[in-house]
Write a protein that holds these residues in place. Structure first.
Motif, PDB file in Angstrom:
ATOM      1  N   CYS A  50       0.857  -1.174   0.000  1.00 39.45           N
ATOM      2  CA  CYS A  50       0.000   0.000   0.000  1.00 39.45           C
ATOM      3  C   CYS A  50       0.900   1.233   0.000  1.00 39.45           C
ATOM      4  O   CYS A  50       1.844   1.302   0.774  1.00 39.45           O
ATOM      5  N   TYR A  51       0.603   2.140  -0.878  1.00 45.61           N
ATOM      6  CA  TYR A  51       1.422   3.350  -0.904  1.00 45.61           C
ATOM      7  C   TYR A  51       0.556   4.546  -1.272  1.00 45.61           C
ATOM      8  O   TYR A  51      -0.586   4.420  -1.707  1.00 45.61           O
ATOM      9  N   ARG A  52       1.152   5.723  -1.064  1.00 48.93           N
ATOM     10  CA  ARG A  52       0.470   6.953  -1.358  1.00 48.93           C
ATOM     11  C   ARG A  52       1.211   7.607  -2.498  1.00 48.93           C
ATOM     12  O   ARG A  52       2.445   7.650  -2.494  1.00 48.93           O
ATOM     13  N   GLY A  53       0.493   8.095  -3.456  1.00 49.51           N
ATOM     14  CA  GLY A  53       1.206   8.700  -4.565  1.00 49.51           C
ATOM     15  C   GLY A  53       0.380   9.762  -5.248  1.00 49.51           C
ATOM     16  O   GLY A  53      -0.851   9.697  -5.265  1.00 49.51           O
ATOM     17  N   LYS A  54       1.098  10.743  -5.773  1.00 48.41           N
ATOM     18  CA  LYS A  54       0.421  11.745  -6.570  1.00 48.41           C
ATOM     19  C   LYS A  54       0.286  11.137  -7.948  1.00 48.41           C
ATOM     20  O   LYS A  54       1.243  10.648  -8.523  1.00 48.41           O
ATOM     21  N   ALA A  55      -0.900  11.137  -8.424  1.00 47.10           N
ATOM     22  CA  ALA A  55      -1.074  10.499  -9.718  1.00 47.10           C
ATOM     23  C   ALA A  55      -2.186  11.182 -10.480  1.00 47.10           C
ATOM     24  O   ALA A  55      -3.059  11.824  -9.885  1.00 47.10           O
ATOM     25  N   GLU A  56      -2.106  11.024 -11.757  1.00 48.10           N
ATOM     26  CA  GLU A  56      -3.217  11.502 -12.568  1.00 48.10           C
ATOM     27  C   GLU A  56      -4.337  10.505 -12.356  1.00 48.10           C
ATOM     28  O   GLU A  56      -4.192   9.320 -12.627  1.00 48.10           O
ATOM     29  N   VAL A  57      -5.429  10.979 -11.811  1.00 46.46           N
ATOM     30  CA  VAL A  57      -6.499  10.050 -11.468  1.00 46.46           C
ATOM     31  C   VAL A  57      -7.766  10.387 -12.224  1.00 46.46           C
ATOM     32  O   VAL A  57      -7.929  11.490 -12.740  1.00 46.46           O
ATOM     33  N   ASN A  58      -8.646   9.420 -12.256  1.00 49.09           N
ATOM     34  CA  ASN A  58      -9.953   9.630 -12.883  1.00 49.09           C
ATOM     35  C   ASN A  58     -10.850  10.307 -11.865  1.00 49.09           C
ATOM     36  O   ASN A  58     -11.065   9.798 -10.780  1.00 49.09           O
ATOM     37  N   TRP A  59     -11.383  11.425 -12.248  1.00 49.26           N
ATOM     38  CA  TRP A  59     -12.230  12.188 -11.352  1.00 49.26           C
ATOM     39  C   TRP A  59     -13.620  12.286 -11.953  1.00 49.26           C
ATOM     40  O   TRP A  59     -13.783  12.727 -13.091  1.00 49.26           O
ATOM     41  N   CYS A  60     -14.604  11.842 -11.168  1.00 53.62           N
ATOM     42  CA  CYS A  60     -15.975  11.959 -11.658  1.00 53.62           C
ATOM     43  C   CYS A  60     -16.581  13.249 -11.096  1.00 53.62           C
ATOM     44  O   CYS A  60     -16.756  13.372  -9.885  1.00 53.62           O
ATOM     45  N   PRO A  61     -16.888  14.208 -11.980  1.00 55.10           N
ATOM     46  CA  PRO A  61     -17.404  15.487 -11.498  1.00 55.10           C
ATOM     47  C   PRO A  61     -18.796  15.364 -10.883  1.00 55.10           C
ATOM     48  O   PRO A  61     -19.206  16.226 -10.106  1.00 55.10           O
ATOM     49  N   SER A  62     -19.510  14.299 -11.220  1.00 58.05           N
ATOM     50  CA  SER A  62     -20.852  14.137 -10.680  1.00 58.05           C
ATOM     51  C   SER A  62     -20.820  13.442  -9.315  1.00 58.05           C
ATOM     52  O   SER A  62     -21.423  13.895  -8.357  1.00 58.05           O
ATOM     53  N   CYS A  63     -20.066  12.339  -9.232  1.00 54.11           N
ATOM     54  CA  CYS A  63     -19.942  11.646  -7.946  1.00 54.11           C
ATOM     55  C   CYS A  63     -18.940  12.352  -7.043  1.00 54.11           C
ATOM     56  O   CYS A  63     -18.830  12.034  -5.859  1.00 54.11           O
ATOM     57  N   LYS A  64     -18.187  13.265  -7.619  1.00 49.98           N
ATOM     58  CA  LYS A  64     -17.209  14.041  -6.859  1.00 49.98           C
ATOM     59  C   LYS A  64     -16.225  13.171  -6.113  1.00 49.98           C
ATOM     60  O   LYS A  64     -16.003  13.307  -4.912  1.00 49.98           O
ATOM     61  N   THR A  65     -15.678  12.244  -6.850  1.00 53.17           N
ATOM     62  CA  THR A  65     -14.666  11.393  -6.245  1.00 53.17           C
ATOM     63  C   THR A  65     -13.784  10.820  -7.333  1.00 53.17           C
ATOM     64  O   THR A  65     -14.091  10.938  -8.526  1.00 53.17           O
ATOM     65  N   VAL A  66     -12.679  10.231  -6.898  1.00 55.03           N
ATOM     66  CA  VAL A  66     -11.823   9.559  -7.866  1.00 55.03           C
ATOM     67  C   VAL A  66     -12.365   8.159  -8.120  1.00 55.03           C
ATOM     68  O   VAL A  66     -13.116   7.614  -7.318  1.00 55.03           O
ATOM     69  N   LEU A  67     -11.974   7.607  -9.242  1.00 49.15           N
ATOM     70  CA  LEU A  67     -12.405   6.263  -9.596  1.00 49.15           C
ATOM     71  C   LEU A  67     -11.181   5.435  -9.963  1.00 49.15           C
ATOM     72  O   LEU A  67     -10.208   5.973 -10.494  1.00 49.15           O
ATOM     73  N   ALA A  68     -11.268   4.141  -9.700  1.00 50.40           N
ATOM     74  CA  ALA A  68     -10.222   3.238 -10.168  1.00 50.40           C
ATOM     75  C   ALA A  68     -10.371   3.086 -11.681  1.00 50.40           C
ATOM     76  O   ALA A  68     -11.452   3.305 -12.223  1.00 50.40           O
ATOM     77  N   ASP A  69      -9.292   2.705 -12.349  1.00 49.85           N
ATOM     78  CA  ASP A  69      -9.368   2.519 -13.800  1.00 49.85           C
ATOM     79  C   ASP A  69     -10.511   1.590 -14.182  1.00 49.85           C
ATOM     80  O   ASP A  69     -11.192   1.791 -15.177  1.00 49.85           O
ATOM     81  N   GLU A  70     -10.689   0.569 -13.367  1.00 49.03           N
ATOM     82  CA  GLU A  70     -11.715  -0.423 -13.665  1.00 49.03           C
ATOM     83  C   GLU A  70     -13.118   0.150 -13.586  1.00 49.03           C
ATOM     84  O   GLU A  70     -14.067  -0.433 -14.091  1.00 49.03           O
ATOM     85  N   GLN A  71     -13.245   1.277 -12.910  1.00 54.66           N
ATOM     86  CA  GLN A  71     -14.576   1.859 -12.741  1.00 54.66           C
ATOM     87  C   GLN A  71     -14.872   2.913 -13.799  1.00 54.66           C
ATOM     88  O   GLN A  71     -15.886   3.588 -13.746  1.00 54.66           O
ATOM     89  N   VAL A  72     -13.962   3.032 -14.742  1.00 55.25           N
ATOM     90  CA  VAL A  72     -14.169   3.970 -15.841  1.00 55.25           C
ATOM     91  C   VAL A  72     -14.496   3.175 -17.091  1.00 55.25           C
ATOM     92  O   VAL A  72     -13.725   2.340 -17.532  1.00 55.25           O
ATOM     93  N   ILE A  73     -15.696   3.394 -17.608  1.00 53.85           N
ATOM     94  CA  ILE A  73     -16.140   2.676 -18.795  1.00 53.85           C
ATOM     95  C   ILE A  73     -16.308   3.707 -19.917  1.00 53.85           C
ATOM     96  O   ILE A  73     -17.075   4.656 -19.756  1.00 53.85           O
ATOM     97  N   ASP A  74     -15.601   3.517 -21.012  1.00 48.57           N
ATOM     98  CA  ASP A  74     -15.689   4.464 -22.128  1.00 48.57           C
ATOM     99  C   ASP A  74     -15.484   5.905 -21.661  1.00 48.57           C
ATOM    100  O   ASP A  74     -16.235   6.804 -22.027  1.00 48.57           O
ATOM    101  N   ASN A  75     -14.498   6.102 -20.823  1.00 49.02           N
ATOM    102  CA  ASN A  75     -14.192   7.434 -20.290  1.00 49.02           C
ATOM    103  C   ASN A  75     -15.326   8.017 -19.456  1.00 49.02           C
ATOM    104  O   ASN A  75     -15.376   9.208 -19.207  1.00 49.02           O
ATOM    105  N   SER A  76     -16.257   7.165 -19.060  1.00 45.48           N
ATOM    106  CA  SER A  76     -17.363   7.644 -18.238  1.00 45.48           C
ATOM    107  C   SER A  76     -17.390   6.883 -16.923  1.00 45.48           C
ATOM    108  O   SER A  76     -16.861   5.786 -16.821  1.00 45.48           O
ATOM    109  N   CYS A  77     -18.058   7.483 -15.960  1.00 44.28           N
ATOM    110  CA  CYS A  77     -18.159   6.874 -14.646  1.00 44.28           C
ATOM    111  C   CYS A  77     -19.049   5.640 -14.699  1.00 44.28           C
ATOM    112  O   CYS A  77     -20.162   5.690 -15.236  1.00 44.28           O
TER     113      CYS A  77
END
Length: 973
Positions: free
Chosen positions: A156-183
RNA sequence: GCCUCUGUGGCGGAACUGGUAUACGCGUACGCUUUAGGAGCGUAUCCCGUAAGGGUUGGAGGUUCAAAUCCUCCCAGAGGCACCA
């Protein structure tokens, strides 16, 4: 028999279901003794997330299919454990709570009650003494423990990373939770943000996740999806010197490729706008070209590229970075880019390859730089056309085309033979790849590498409704470079003795769009002391991803604490049961003031599962669920299990021995969803037709792995069949002598024996239904039982309510049988066996009928569904002295009877129908005796005797006769 | 674009290793029963043809005595992956 309108002419599902739910609970029918079980079988269905309006019929479909299998296994003698719970912690539940404006904690209490009520009604053999709710502190305490273990083991580590941000759910998403660039949840376009986040190193297990998958007994669909997601690629890193127009070296550039064989055909090199070399070669500061940290040769290059070019390059880089991922893809085949003025030197042939920057190259994959081989890669081809770059052929495809490549169709990527490639000429592609790799490695220009598509699991969420991440940050320790892990100074796990970090009830739980978690506004939550130095420190205020909750729940079920402490616990569905530690407790006790209940709980529980029980019951024998979790839940569960295994906490490294992916129920041609408005709630149907009828109907709609189509009219048809079975069984039961209850051991005592036809049909049905259950072809199993019922009804020849003597031929009724007609044609043990094979599908009705059969309950009073006879022995009447033997116990429940055996002798017919073909076309069928059906001469003789056959053979010469013993004869003329 | 799966009556779907295509159910029609409604029971129901017979498993080829099933190409639908080098 009487003509009075007694209860038995109609099956009253509601009353009977209620009665048996109580009775089963009374005898703990579905709660196996986990410690003493001899043949454990863990039959698990994915637990639902109670997000919206309640269980829908699609859930019920899934649960029923899993339950039928569990019931079948139990009748085969396994100790089946079939638990249920709720995955109600996390973004899906929170979103729904936000939508309806209810606090997630209150919402959880309500949905738990609703869901558990619904889940009780569907007739599944859930063990209600062992449930798991992911939002209960006694559960998420251990979810947090898993987190701290990950940290302690360096995963487990902490890192600054380019993350997927859902503007509607207002949270980051794992890659697996991004479908077709959508939440995945809300469907909104995902943005990229640079944020500091927590990650789990799932990539450390990439190879093991892949290797293990080959030997898993899982639906191939899912294995294929996982393999694709892991995305292992074996390739090579090739390093090129970057030079100026004049050949002065300024830097090195490494490219990744899986196809080094085509390297002689390389005509350019492209790097991503985000590539570090871009920043090294050009800086924004001055409008003149700056070359950083390069030689004097490089300095001289300055003057050769003017400021305007530099500006152009930087503009392009800026523009690309601002594009959303979907813009980049949308521009698709139209390639954009900019020439850098530099070249890469291909060591193979000394060619200078112009170096471009283009956003079709992804920074996050490989090295962020690729070799352009336009003749043999479609994207490279498109780029070369756009920028008028030379295109070379180095592979001759199987079509033999050797002409210059000028059209996209000529771009060949997979197979062929090398050409124009020096030492590779004439060698097939696959071989050439290896040869080239060896060559490059030898020369020192390349290095073999394996890459994976799988990324580390982004685990933190800036939300409220989830387990607080159990980490503490101490600034003082960080400055002193102290911490639990060397690599992460200042960070400490919350000590086990202080878990759980309870999620406090707060009112400002709504997520903000600043990327800061709601808990970060609560000093009383985050202020704490440092486990390292004892000074002031702060808690992490992010919560963990929902998928962490469900990544280990199967380990918890068999070990739910209250069972290990002994004493039977009774489910009270009306009160919406919550555990010893529940929201009420949490509400009352502020975070900084843990209640005594919590401390007591902690003292008595030092580990999330009982090692002995776990050894006995895990891994899960059969896991059933939707294929949509192929790469999310299933991958995470496997990863967590592997990690727990490697830490020595469990002795298996795969969580689910078998995984079965069920299909989906559709309605009006579409998947059920509330947006389409075609969601069907099972409650109404259960009320109207009974749970058994709905179970049967759902399973009858199609093969379980393919899903089904829900239609009201067909549902009614199934309800009719249930009534038909009820009437048939009741009529037979009432036709037995009162002194003639079910005696399985000695059928000769029965006053009524089955006709030979019925007996035969029954044994065929037993065989077929058993086979179909094993394959989960529930639809055909039900069809088989319907056919059987049709045969019985035909045999009876008389209608249920008009007991006219039926015309029977003597040989239909086995000698010794009663042939007074109109009463029933099944022996009581045969009826019992039929009920048994139906039992997994229709657990309520079959139990009622089976108990009536055992007790010989035929008179009006006893036949009343609410009579409740089987539970007591205090009934009045003539049978009182024998009633004690009818008391309902676990062992005489139909659901604990052994699966009936069929008699192979009864499957064989005396005669056989043989298909007669002439030139492969069916012309007739002939019936011959069993013995002669396998004898070619005999069959041929009777076949030729048939008029229809003779007609087609007339005037023709038979060249050949094909004979399939017992089945078919074919004359070739 | 790549990978996986699926195409059979008016509908949901049967047909295990090639061997009687359309089981089972829904719907529909007619009849019986019922005060009525519902339910129940019976008969029929792939297409053409009065019949004999012929045709039919998304389409086109092929292998075979025999193909829904195996092979090749194409078409349509569902799901997964996707400027992954």
């Amino acid at each position: 028999m009487t003509d009075s309108p007694i209860a038995y002419d109609k099956y009253d599902g509601k009353a009977i279901e209620e009665k048996w739910r109580k009775a089963w609970e009374e005898v703990a029918l579905d709660s196996p003794d986990l410690a003493s079980a001899k043949r454990p079988y863990y039959n698990l269905m994915m637990f639902p997330y109670p997000s919206a309006e309640g269980l829908h019929v699609g859930n019920m479909y899934a649960f029923t299919g899993s339950d039928i299998y569990g019931r079948f296994k139990r009748m085969q003698g396994y100790d089946v454990f079939e638990p249920i719970g709720l995955d109600g912690f996390g973004i899906h539940s929170e979103n729904f709570a936000l939508k309806i404006g209810r606090h997630p904690m209150d919402h959880a209490v309500i949905t738990q009650k609703n869901y558990y009520n619904q889940l009780h009604a569907i007739g599944a053999m859930f063990d209600w003494t062992r449930t798991v709710e992911t939002y209960n502190p006694d559960y998420y305490r251990w979810t947090q423990w898993v987190f701290t273990q990950m940290f302690k083991h360096g995963l487990c580590y902490r890192g600054k990373a380019e993350v997927n941000w859902c503007p509607s759910c207002k949270t980051v998403l794992a890659d697996e939770q991004v479908i077709d660039n959508s939440c995945e949840r809300c469907g909104k376009m995902v943005e990229k943000r640079q944020l500091e986040q927590w990650f789990f190193k799932i990539t450390a297990y990439a190879e093991k996740l892949l290797q293990n998958s080959f030997s898993l007994d899982w639906a191939t669909k899912v294995k294929v999806a996982q393999k694709a997601w892991i995305g292992k690629k074996e390739g090579i890193h090739i390093t090129y010197p970057v030079v100026t127009k004049d050949g002065a070296k300024v830097a090195d550039l490494t490219c990744f490729t899986t196809r080094p064989d085509t390297n002689f055909g390389a005509t350019f090199v492209v790097m991503a706008p985000e590539h570090p070399l871009v920043g090294e070669l050009f800086t924004v500061k001055s409008q003149t070209l700056q070359v950083n940290s390069v030689s004097n040769d490089g300095e001289r290059a300055l003057s050769q590229i003017n400021a305007a070019t530099t500006a152009q390059i930087l503009d392009y880089v800026q523009a690309s970075k601002q594009k959303t991922p979907q813009d980049r893809v949308a521009e698709g085949r139209k390639k954009t880019g900019v020439f850098t003025g530099y070249y890469c030197v291909n060591g193979l042939n000394g060619k200078k390859l112009p170096l471009y920057i283009s956003d079709f190259v992804l920074a996050g994959f490989g090295t962020g730089a690729v070799i352009g081989v336009p003749g043999h890669d479609k994207r490279d081809f498109a780029f070369a056309i756009q920028f008028d770059i030379d295109i070379q052929r180095v592979v001759i495809a199987p079509d033999g085309d050797t002409s210059p490549i000028s059209r996209p169709e000529q771009v060949q990527e997979e197979e062929g033979v090398m050409v124009n490639s020096g030492f590779l000429n004439g060698i097939p592609v696959q071989e050439a790849i290896e040869k080239m790799k060896d060559y490059l490695v030898n020369k020192g220009w390349g290095k073999r590498v394996t890459t994976y598509h799988l990324r580390d699991w982004l685990i933190s969420r800036q939300r409220y409704w989830g387990p607080p991440i159990p980490m503490i940050y101490c600034q003082a320790c960080a400055k002193a470079d102290k911490g639990e892990q060397k690599a992460m100074p200042g960070w400490f796990t919350v000590p086990d003795s202080e878990l759980p970090v309870v999620l406090p009830r707060i009112d400002d739980y709504k997520p903000g769009d600043d990327g800061v978690a709601p808990l970060a506004k609560h000093k009383e939550f985050y202020e704490t002391t440092c486990p390292g130095c004892g000074g002031k420190a702060v808690r992490e205020t992010d919560v963990s991803d929902t998928f962490l909750d469900s990544s280990w729940y199967f380990l918890r079920y068999p070990s739910v604490a209250r069972n290990l402490e002994g004493g039977r616990w009774k489910m009270d569905i009306d009160s919406g049961r919550l555990d010893a530690l529940n929201f009420q407790d949490v509400k009352e006790s502020k975070v900084q003031d843990p209640s005594s209940k919590i401390s007591n709980f902690k003292k008595s529980h030092s580990f999330p599962w009982n090692p002995d029980i776990t050894k006995k019951w895990l891994p899960v024998h059969m896991y059933t669920g939707g294929a949509e979790h192929s790469v999310l839940h299933l991958m995470y569960s496997r990863f967590v299990t592997m990690a727990l295994h490697d830490w020595g906490y469990i002795d298996f490294d795969e969580p689910f021995s078998s995984f079965y992916a069920h299909g989906l129920v559709i309605k009006d041609g579409a998947k059920m969803s509330k947006s389409k408005g075609n969601v069907v709630n099972p409650d109404d149907y259960i009320k109207l037709y009974g749970a058994d009828a709905l179970r049967l109907y759902l399973m009858f709609t199609g093969p379980y792995d393919q899903g089904g189509d829900f239609r009201d009219s067909a549902m009614e048809g199934m309800a009719r069949w249930v009534q038909k079975v009820w009437r048939l069984a009741m009529k037979n039961i009432s036709s037995y002598d009162a002194s003639d209850p079910l005696v399985p051991s000695d059928s000769s005592q029965h006053s009524i024996l089955s006709s030979a036809t019925v007996k035969k049909a029954l044994h065929r049905a037993i065989k077929k239904v058993g086979e179909d259950l094993e394959r989960r072809r529930y639809n055909t199993a039900i069809a088989t039982m319907m056919e059987f019922v049709n045969i019985v009804v035909d045999e009876e020849g008389a209608r249920p309510q008009t007991p006219e003597p039926r015309p029977t031929s003597q040989d239909e009724v086995v000698a010794g049988g009663r042939s007074d007609g109109g009463r029933g044609v099944m022996g009581s043990d045969d009826l019992g066996n039929f009920l048994k094979i139906l039992a997994p599908f229709a657990p309520y009705m079959t139990e009622e009928l089976y108990q009536r059969l055992r007790a010989g309950m035929t008179d009006d009073q006893l036949a009343s569904p609410t009579g409740g006879l089987p539970l007591t022995n205090e009934k009045k009447g003539s049978k009182s002295e024998t009633l004690s033997q009818y008391t309902f116990t676990k062992s005489n429940s139909i659901h604990f009877q052994p699966w009936p055996a069929y008699d192979p002798k009864l499957l064989v017919d005396d005669s056989a129908e043989i298909a007669v073909q002439v030139n492969g076309k069916l012309r007739a069928t002939v019936v011959v005796s069993r013995q002669s059906s396998v004898v070619r001469e005999e069959v041929e003789k009777s076949a030729r005797q048939s008029d229809r056959v003779a007609k087609h053979l007339e005037g023709k010469t038979v060249i050949k006769v094909i004979f399939v013993p017992g089945k078919l004869i074919n004359f070739v003329v």
